[in-house]
Design a protein around this motif. Structure first.
Motif, PDB file in Angstrom:
ATOM      1  N   ASP A  87      10.926 -14.758  -5.419  1.00 35.13           N
ATOM      2  CA  ASP A  87      11.096 -14.813  -3.969  1.00 35.13           C
ATOM      3  C   ASP A  87       9.968 -15.550  -3.252  1.00 35.13           C
ATOM      4  O   ASP A  87      10.196 -16.202  -2.234  1.00 35.13           O
ATOM      5  N   SER A  88       8.746 -15.441  -3.768  1.00 36.40           N
ATOM      6  CA  SER A  88       7.618 -16.109  -3.112  1.00 36.40           C
ATOM      7  C   SER A  88       6.488 -16.342  -4.104  1.00 36.40           C
ATOM      8  O   SER A  88       6.390 -15.664  -5.125  1.00 36.40           O
ATOM      9  N   LYS A  89       5.628 -17.297  -3.789  1.00 34.00           N
ATOM     10  CA  LYS A  89       4.504 -17.624  -4.661  1.00 34.00           C
ATOM     11  C   LYS A  89       3.492 -16.482  -4.691  1.00 34.00           C
ATOM     12  O   LYS A  89       3.272 -15.819  -3.690  1.00 34.00           O
ATOM     13  N   GLY A  90       2.875 -16.304  -5.858  1.00 39.01           N
ATOM     14  CA  GLY A  90       1.850 -15.289  -5.986  1.00 39.01           C
ATOM     15  C   GLY A  90       2.165 -14.284  -7.081  1.00 39.01           C
ATOM     16  O   GLY A  90       3.233 -14.322  -7.692  1.00 39.01           O
ATOM     17  N   SER A  91       1.231 -13.384  -7.301  1.00 38.61           N
ATOM     18  CA  SER A  91       1.395 -12.346  -8.316  1.00 38.61           C
ATOM     19  C   SER A  91       2.469 -11.347  -7.906  1.00 38.61           C
ATOM     20  O   SER A  91       2.698 -11.116  -6.715  1.00 38.61           O
ATOM     21  N   ALA A  92       3.114 -10.734  -8.877  1.00 38.90           N
ATOM     22  CA  ALA A  92       4.107  -9.700  -8.580  1.00 38.90           C
ATOM     23  C   ALA A  92       3.433  -8.439  -8.064  1.00 38.90           C
ATOM     24  O   ALA A  92       4.012  -7.695  -7.272  1.00 38.90           O
ATOM     25  N   LEU A  93       2.200  -8.222  -8.502  1.00 38.32           N
ATOM     26  CA  LEU A  93       1.474  -7.019  -8.106  1.00 38.32           C
ATOM     27  C   LEU A  93       0.438  -7.315  -7.025  1.00 38.32           C
ATOM     28  O   LEU A  93      -0.188  -8.370  -7.013  1.00 38.32           O
ATOM     29  N   PHE A  94       0.284  -6.351  -6.150  1.00 35.77           N
ATOM     30  CA  PHE A  94      -0.746  -6.400  -5.108  1.00 35.77           C
ATOM     31  C   PHE A  94      -1.760  -5.327  -5.440  1.00 35.77           C
ATOM     32  O   PHE A  94      -1.401  -4.171  -5.694  1.00 35.77           O
ATOM     33  N   ARG A  95      -3.013  -5.697  -5.478  1.00 34.83           N
ATOM     34  CA  ARG A  95      -4.091  -4.745  -5.761  1.00 34.83           C
ATOM     35  C   ARG A  95      -4.991  -4.644  -4.543  1.00 34.83           C
ATOM     36  O   ARG A  95      -5.353  -5.657  -3.952  1.00 34.83           O
ATOM     37  N   GLN A  96      -5.357  -3.422  -4.197  1.00 38.55           N
ATOM     38  CA  GLN A  96      -6.222  -3.229  -3.032  1.00 38.55           C
ATOM     39  C   GLN A  96      -7.168  -2.064  -3.301  1.00 38.55           C
ATOM     40  O   GLN A  96      -6.774  -1.056  -3.881  1.00 38.55           O
ATOM     41  N   THR A  97      -8.406  -2.214  -2.876  1.00 41.94           N
ATOM     42  CA  THR A  97      -9.384  -1.141  -3.073  1.00 41.94           C
ATOM     43  C   THR A  97      -9.099   0.009  -2.128  1.00 41.94           C
ATOM     44  O   THR A  97      -8.999  -0.177  -0.910  1.00 41.94           O
ATOM     45  N   ARG A  98      -8.943   1.191  -2.693  1.00 46.05           N
ATOM     46  CA  ARG A  98      -8.769   2.413  -1.920  1.00 46.05           C
ATOM     47  C   ARG A  98      -9.837   3.408  -2.363  1.00 46.05           C
ATOM     48  O   ARG A  98     -10.461   3.249  -3.421  1.00 46.05           O
ATOM     49  N   VAL A  99     -10.047   4.441  -1.568  1.00 44.33           N
ATOM     50  CA  VAL A  99     -11.045   5.450  -1.884  1.00 44.33           C
ATOM     51  C   VAL A  99     -10.355   6.634  -2.548  1.00 44.33           C
ATOM     52  O   VAL A  99      -9.419   7.214  -1.994  1.00 44.33           O
ATOM     53  N   GLY A 100     -10.819   6.977  -3.737  1.00 42.99           N
ATOM     54  CA  GLY A 100     -10.198   8.044  -4.508  1.00 42.99           C
ATOM     55  C   GLY A 100     -10.984   9.342  -4.499  1.00 42.99           C
ATOM     56  O   GLY A 100     -11.807   9.592  -3.609  1.00 42.99           O
ATOM     57  N   ARG A 101     -10.726  10.152  -5.497  1.00 37.20           N
ATOM     58  CA  ARG A 101     -11.357  11.468  -5.620  1.00 37.20           C
ATOM     59  C   ARG A 101     -12.879  11.336  -5.650  1.00 37.20           C
ATOM     60  O   ARG A 101     -13.423  10.451  -6.304  1.00 37.20           O
ATOM     61  N   HIS A 102     -13.540  12.197  -4.906  1.00 38.64           N
ATOM     62  CA  HIS A 102     -15.004  12.224  -4.790  1.00 38.64           C
ATOM     63  C   HIS A 102     -15.565  10.915  -4.240  1.00 38.64           C
ATOM     64  O   HIS A 102     -16.727  10.578  -4.484  1.00 38.64           O
ATOM     65  N   GLY A 103     -14.730  10.161  -3.522  1.00 40.19           N
ATOM     66  CA  GLY A 103     -15.199   8.933  -2.902  1.00 40.19           C
ATOM     67  C   GLY A 103     -15.304   7.745  -3.827  1.00 40.19           C
ATOM     68  O   GLY A 103     -15.844   6.701  -3.442  1.00 40.19           O
ATOM     69  N   VAL A 104     -14.770   7.873  -5.044  1.00 42.59           N
ATOM     70  CA  VAL A 104     -14.846   6.777  -6.017  1.00 42.59           C
ATOM     71  C   VAL A 104     -13.745   5.746  -5.712  1.00 42.59           C
ATOM     72  O   VAL A 104     -12.567   6.098  -5.653  1.00 42.59           O
TER      73      VAL A 104
END
Length: 198
Positions: free
Chosen positions: A32-49
């Motif tokens: 459908d469009s150029k680019g990777s199939a997956l999108f990755r983004q930094t989120r804050v997890g358990r204990h702030g990691v």
């Protein structure tokens, strides 16, 4: 212990059973469009990691350079495939791999980007970040039409940080204080019912 066992069981079953769909959706996004199939983004997890959340890409590959992190209404950056994936929450399916890796839970407070976590009070950080973030939770159900709400606001960013985020955090704190395996199962069933009704 029971929560983690539930997470591992559900994520393995989901990945195995949905593997044909995952492959088909990944191919659709690529076609459908150029680019990777997956999108990755930094989120804050358990204990702030911090960790990289996985989603199917629903916007143009250069979208991050063209607008805010929040999505408002019919955002012009959303691709044709992305609009369908977002409507039925199919873009969230790769997060079962985050669950299997131990970065997320099936049910738990949705993970935020660092800039929004910086707005949490110390009490909120202590509570909400004490657990693995989830694919779904009560707040996700309550704000299932979040982008439409933001589209109606004069200042979407301020509306999110001053109205929606505090409401989400209140529900997240309530979840942390009262969560149970039975409650998680009910939230999963409510999520499935909500998606089926779309």
């Amino acid at each position: 212990m029971a929560k983690r066992a539930f997470d591992v069981l559900v994520s393995i079953c989901a990945i195995v059973l949905l593997s044909p769909l995952l492959i088909a959706l990944a191919a659709w996004v690529k076609i459908d469009s150029k680019g990777s199939a997956l999108f990755r983004q930094t989120r804050v997890g358990r204990h702030g990691v911090p960790f990289e959340i996985l989603k199917f890409r629903t916007m143009r590959a250069d979208a991050s350079a063209e607008g805010p992190q929040i999505t408002v209404g019919n955002d012009s950056r959303i691709t044709r495939a992305g609009a369908i994936l977002r409507r039925y929450k199919l873009d969230e399916l790769p997060q079962f791999f985050n669950v299997l890796r131990g970065e997320m839970s099936v049910v738990g407070p949705r993970p935020e980007v660092p800039r929004y976590v910086a707005l949490y009070t110390e009490r909120q950080k202590a509570a909400v970040l004490s657990m693995r973030p989830g694919i779904t939770d009560a707040a996700s159900l309550a704000f299932r039409n979040e982008s439409e709400l933001l589209a109606k606001a004069d200042d979407p960013e301020s509306f999110y940080t001053q109205v929606i985020l505090p409401a989400k955090l209140a529900q997240a704190e309530a979840y942390v204080a009262t969560h149970s395996l039975g409650g998680d199962i009910r939230i999963v069933l409510r999520t499935v019912a909500m998606l089926a009704a779309r």
